[in-house]
Design a protein around this motif. Structure first.
Motif, PDB file in Angstrom:
ATOM      1  N   ARG A  48       0.834  -1.214   0.000  1.00 44.93           N
ATOM      2  CA  ARG A  48       0.000   0.000   0.000  1.00 44.93           C
ATOM      3  C   ARG A  48       0.863   1.255   0.000  1.00 44.93           C
ATOM      4  O   ARG A  48       0.655   2.165   0.790  1.00 44.93           O
ATOM      5  N   SER A  50       1.431   3.204  -2.793  1.00 45.56           N
ATOM      6  CA  SER A  50       1.260   3.899  -4.071  1.00 45.56           C
ATOM      7  C   SER A  50       1.583   5.389  -3.962  1.00 45.56           C
ATOM      8  O   SER A  50       2.140   5.973  -4.883  1.00 45.56           O
ATOM      9  N   PHE A  51       1.227   5.994  -2.816  1.00 49.68           N
ATOM     10  CA  PHE A  51       1.482   7.425  -2.669  1.00 49.68           C
ATOM     11  C   PHE A  51       2.982   7.693  -2.672  1.00 49.68           C
ATOM     12  O   PHE A  51       3.450   8.651  -3.305  1.00 49.68           O
ATOM     13  N   ARG A 106      -1.093   6.243  10.392  1.00 50.54           N
ATOM     14  CA  ARG A 106      -1.248   6.293   8.946  1.00 50.54           C
ATOM     15  C   ARG A 106      -1.326   7.730   8.459  1.00 50.54           C
ATOM     16  O   ARG A 106      -0.730   8.101   7.460  1.00 50.54           O
ATOM     17  N   GLY A 107      -2.082   8.548   9.204  1.00 51.82           N
ATOM     18  CA  GLY A 107      -2.253   9.930   8.789  1.00 51.82           C
ATOM     19  C   GLY A 107      -0.925  10.655   8.746  1.00 51.82           C
ATOM     20  O   GLY A 107      -0.621  11.385   7.816  1.00 51.82           O
ATOM     21  N   GLY A 108      -0.109  10.445   9.793  1.00 52.66           N
ATOM     22  CA  GLY A 108       1.184  11.109   9.844  1.00 52.66           C
ATOM     23  C   GLY A 108       2.048  10.723   8.667  1.00 52.66           C
ATOM     24  O   GLY A 108       2.744  11.564   8.095  1.00 52.66           O
ATOM     25  N   SER A 110       1.028   9.750   5.655  1.00 53.99           N
ATOM     26  CA  SER A 110       0.546  10.338   4.410  1.00 53.99           C
ATOM     27  C   SER A 110       0.916  11.817   4.344  1.00 53.99           C
ATOM     28  O   SER A 110       1.264  12.335   3.277  1.00 53.99           O
ATOM     29  N   ALA A 111       0.912  12.501   5.501  1.00 59.46           N
ATOM     30  CA  ALA A 111       1.339  13.905   5.509  1.00 59.46           C
ATOM     31  C   ALA A 111       2.823  14.015   5.189  1.00 59.46           C
ATOM     32  O   ALA A 111       3.240  14.881   4.420  1.00 59.46           O
ATOM     33  N   VAL A 224       1.037   0.212 -11.057  1.00 64.49           N
ATOM     34  CA  VAL A 224      -0.090  -0.121 -10.190  1.00 64.49           C
ATOM     35  C   VAL A 224      -1.097  -1.046 -10.866  1.00 64.49           C
ATOM     36  O   VAL A 224      -1.487  -2.058 -10.297  1.00 64.49           O
ATOM     37  N   TYR A 278      -7.476  -3.551 -15.168  1.00 61.82           N
ATOM     38  CA  TYR A 278      -7.805  -3.510 -13.743  1.00 61.82           C
ATOM     39  C   TYR A 278      -9.301  -3.695 -13.530  1.00 61.82           C
ATOM     40  O   TYR A 278      -9.729  -4.487 -12.691  1.00 61.82           O
TER      41      TYR A 278
ATOM     42  N   ALA B  28      -7.901  15.903   6.104  1.00 63.05           N
ATOM     43  CA  ALA B  28      -7.296  14.981   5.133  1.00 63.05           C
ATOM     44  C   ALA B  28      -6.132  14.223   5.766  1.00 63.05           C
ATOM     45  O   ALA B  28      -5.995  13.013   5.594  1.00 63.05           O
ATOM     46  N   ARG B  31      -7.302  11.670   8.368  1.00 64.27           N
ATOM     47  CA  ARG B  31      -7.907  10.485   7.767  1.00 64.27           C
ATOM     48  C   ARG B  31      -6.963   9.762   6.828  1.00 64.27           C
ATOM     49  O   ARG B  31      -7.354   8.787   6.182  1.00 64.27           O
ATOM     50  N   GLY B  32      -5.730  10.243   6.678  1.00 63.16           N
ATOM     51  CA  GLY B  32      -4.796   9.595   5.761  1.00 63.16           C
ATOM     52  C   GLY B  32      -5.213   9.748   4.313  1.00 63.16           C
ATOM     53  O   GLY B  32      -5.036   8.851   3.497  1.00 63.16           O
ATOM     54  N   GLN B  33      -5.804  10.899   3.975  1.00 67.82           N
ATOM     55  CA  GLN B  33      -6.338  11.077   2.622  1.00 67.82           C
ATOM     56  C   GLN B  33      -5.557  12.096   1.796  1.00 67.82           C
ATOM     57  O   GLN B  33      -6.104  12.665   0.855  1.00 67.82           O
ATOM     58  N   ARG B  78     -14.552   2.037   0.913  1.00 66.33           N
ATOM     59  CA  ARG B  78     -15.334   1.871   2.122  1.00 66.33           C
ATOM     60  C   ARG B  78     -15.274   3.154   2.928  1.00 66.33           C
ATOM     61  O   ARG B  78     -14.277   3.863   2.886  1.00 66.33           O
ATOM     62  N   GLN B  81     -13.776   6.264   1.555  1.00 68.00           N
ATOM     63  CA  GLN B  81     -12.345   6.525   1.446  1.00 68.00           C
ATOM     64  C   GLN B  81     -11.763   5.496   0.480  1.00 68.00           C
ATOM     65  O   GLN B  81     -11.647   4.329   0.820  1.00 68.00           O
ATOM     66  N   ASN B  83      -9.098   3.324  -1.503  1.00 66.84           N
ATOM     67  CA  ASN B  83      -7.752   2.923  -1.122  1.00 66.84           C
ATOM     68  C   ASN B  83      -6.753   3.411  -2.172  1.00 66.84           C
ATOM     69  O   ASN B  83      -7.113   3.880  -3.250  1.00 66.84           O
ATOM     70  N   ASP B  84      -5.485   3.320  -1.823  1.00 65.05           N
ATOM     71  CA  ASP B  84      -4.471   3.972  -2.650  1.00 65.05           C
ATOM     72  C   ASP B  84      -4.366   3.356  -4.044  1.00 65.05           C
ATOM     73  O   ASP B  84      -4.062   4.046  -5.004  1.00 65.05           O
ATOM     74  N   THR B  86      -6.868   2.072  -5.877  1.00 68.70           N
ATOM     75  CA  THR B  86      -7.954   2.618  -6.695  1.00 68.70           C
ATOM     76  C   THR B  86      -7.626   4.039  -7.135  1.00 68.70           C
ATOM     77  O   THR B  86      -7.797   4.395  -8.307  1.00 68.70           O
TER      78      THR B  86
END
Lengths: 307, 288
Positions: A48, A50-51, A106-108, A110-111, A224, A278, B28, B31-33, B78, B81, B83-84, B86
């Motif tokens: 996971r 991808s970012f 997780r949030g940290g 992604s930031a 991907v 896909y 954002a 929520r990890g967005q 879900r 949100q 997922n990465d 998608t």
């Protein structure tokens, strides 16, 4: 170049396609890139990340602008910027997946990745404004090109791919375990943290190489879509890894073939084929789940591994 | 400095875009967005090109595409949100369509392909007219008000979606609204101040605020304040040093704030434990 025409004779078409040296180069480069991207992307999708992959891809811009400013070859700037970004992400995500959630969760993470990306892009703007020239081939940088690939580039790509695949062959199995269950892996003495950073470096190299063909914005078409399609179809790691490579080759060859006979760019065809693949895989998965009543629908089987 | 009209316009538009980005960014990041916001920023220019191909105002294309994609992302995942994977697949395909549209534009009669790409990808905050900056400010203000009006239920839904759903909070709808708001500020921000700036002001100030405080409303206010300071300071800095592009200056300040906050949060974590029991981990937000 005289205008290519598509006939119904496929053998003749392929023959015509291979008559040009630039097309042979493009096919070889595309094949190398597709195999490498499919294997590394398979792990990326599993983890996971991808970012993180996308962020290293965007580093091509500061890389190219910085190289132009310093008078270095563009490709070198690419590889340097991608490598630095991969290390920065590895450092700032503080253990990320491995280290028991990591700080900020997780949030940290992604930031942190977002901040690495914007910092790189902002530097790119600075380089560009200091360079005060026109960055040549901006469109090729963003969206890729398959024309004008020379033998040297093919050779470089082959060497990079060899290094990446060899590294993955060595760490592949512990990396799989660390990706699926970091806690069990570290209990067994797998160096999860080192693998995290090592994988990001491998990802950075792969992205830099792939984006020279597909452009920085379209690496995901190879990185991907094929692995995600393969993982949707089968839970067995070996099989889905092989499927991923097959899918990526299919997307690349079809894309090159079609765009040769079309006036429209390669990037459009590659991303469209990847997307179609896909969606088809997802639909097939759903149909198979609905068919088999034992398994609950809407819940695809996770990739399971028997260690 | 304020005697120049373009600086005044930059301050008018920048203030509200920064506030909106900082506030939405807090959610954002929580929520990890961030990736979703990033993807919206990258596809925005495809909307502008599509509008150019069809021959309508580029803003129509920008808003239609970003809002539409925000809805798609919310619909696919879900808890609204995606997922990465998608996000990655969808957004690379949209970019692929963008490539096709550029080719259509450049082979068609209209021409001027590269210019549109460059303008929408790299829109400059110093190039705003008075009308444009007012529109940007209005959109930013509207987004801020909308986000503030749903802040409480959205916070609940973000921290514990299942519990919130049990209490009758519309978790999915709130996720969709958040993505739509991010889409709106991205669409407006892309053509006004550049996609890079919006993404930067979504990720960095919020990341810094979440490292500094785990109290939600203070965090939101802090995130907006950091974004605002970065915007105001960046504009002034770029005015003082003409070779420094405004985007780089603003982002530079925001990233600096993030780096400082990271260092500060590490020092706090290493410091001896407070006597008042178990302190909340950094970045762990609790319900007020």
């Amino acid at each position: 170049m005289n205008n290519p025409t598509l006939t119904w004779n496929l053998v003749h078409d392929v023959h015509e396609l291979l008559a040009y040296q630039f097309m042979v180069n493009a096919l070889q480069a595309g094949t190398i890139v597709a195999v490498m991207a499919a294997v590394v992307g398979w792990y990326m999708v599993l983890r996971r990340q991808s970012f993180a992959g996308h962020t290293t891809a965007t580093m091509a811009f500061p890389g190219a602008a910085g190289a132009a400013l310093a008078g270095l070859p563009t490709a070198l700037g690419y590889y340097l910027a991608c490598g630095i970004a991969a290390l920065a992400i590895g450092r700032s995500s503080t253990g990320g997946r491995g280290g028991a959630g990591g700080r900020g969760g997780r949030g940290g993470e992604s930031a942190a990745i977002g901040v690495v990306q914007i910092a790189g892009l902002a530097l790119g703007f600075l380089f560009l404004s200091l360079y005060s020239g026109v960055l040549e081939q901006l469109e090729a940088l963003l969206f890729g090109t398959f024309l004008g690939i020379d033998r040297g580039q093919v050779l470089t790509l082959a060497l990079v791919a060899l290094a990446v695949l060899a590294a993955l062959a060595v760490v592949g199995r512990p990396l799989l375990l660390a990706s699926l269950d970091p806690e069990a892996a570290s209990a067994r003495g797998v160096p999860v943290r080192a693998l995290d950073v090592g994988f990001l470096a491998i990802l950075g190299l792969t992205v830099a190489a792939t984006s020279q063909i597909t452009g920085t914005l379209l690496v995901f078409a190879l990185l991907v879509a094929p692995p995600a399609a393969a993982q949707a179809l089968t839970p067995r790691p070996g099989l889905s890894l092989a499927l991923s490579v097959v899918f990526a080759l299919l997307v690349m060859w079809l894309g090159l073939g079609v765009s040769y006979f079309s006036i429209y760019p390669l990037g459009f065809f590659i991303t469209s084929f990847g997307f179609a693949l896909y969606v088809a895989a997802k639909l097939a998965r759903r149909a198979a789940d609905a068919f088999r009543h034992e398994r609950r629908p809407s819940e695809p089987a996770p990739v399971a591994v028997v260690a | 400095m304020l005697a120049h009209e373009f600086i005044r316009n930059a301050y008018v538009a920048g203030t509200f875009v920064a506030l909106a980005s900082g506030l939405l960014g807090w959610f954002a990041v929580l929520r990890g967005q961030v990736f979703a916001g990033d993807a919206l920023g990258h596809v925005a220019f495809v909307g502008a090109i599509a509008a150019a191909v069809v021959g309508v105002d580029e803003r129509v294309g920008l808003f239609a595409l970003t809002l539409g994609l925000a809805a798609v992302m919310a619909g696919l995942g879900r808890r609204a949100q995606a997922n990465d994977v998608t996000i990655g697949v969808v957004f690379s395909w949209v970019l692929g369509i963008g490539v096709l549209l550029i080719a259509v534009l450049s082979t068609g009669s209209s021409g001027g392909d590269g210019l549109i790409v460059a303008n929408t990808l790299f829109g400059s905050i110093f190039g705003l007219g008075a009308g444009q900056s007012l529109v940007a400010a209005a959109v930013g203000l509207g987004v801020v008000l909308a986000a503030m009006s749903i802040a409480r239920p959205l916070l609940f839904a973000s921290l514990d979606g299942e519990l919130a759903a049990l209490h009758g909070v519309p978790v999915r709808a709130l996720g969709l609204v958040l993505l739509l708001l991010i889409g709106a500020v991205t669409a407006e921000g892309t053509q006004a101040v550049g996609a890079l700036l919006v993404l930067g002001l979504i990720a960095a100030p919020a990341g810094a605020a979440l490292r500094l405080t785990c109290r939600p409303y203070i965090g939101m206010a802090l995130s907006g304040a950091i974004a605002l300071v970065a915007m105001w300071g960046g504009i002034a800095l770029s005015y003082a040093l003409p070779s420094l592009p405004p985007s780089t200056a603003i982002i530079g300040l925001a990233v600096g704030a993030y780096a400082l906050a990271s260092v500060a949060s590490k020092i706090v974590v290493w410091a001896p434990k407070r006597k008042s029991g178990h302190p909340a981990a950094v970045g762990e937000v609790r319900l007020p």
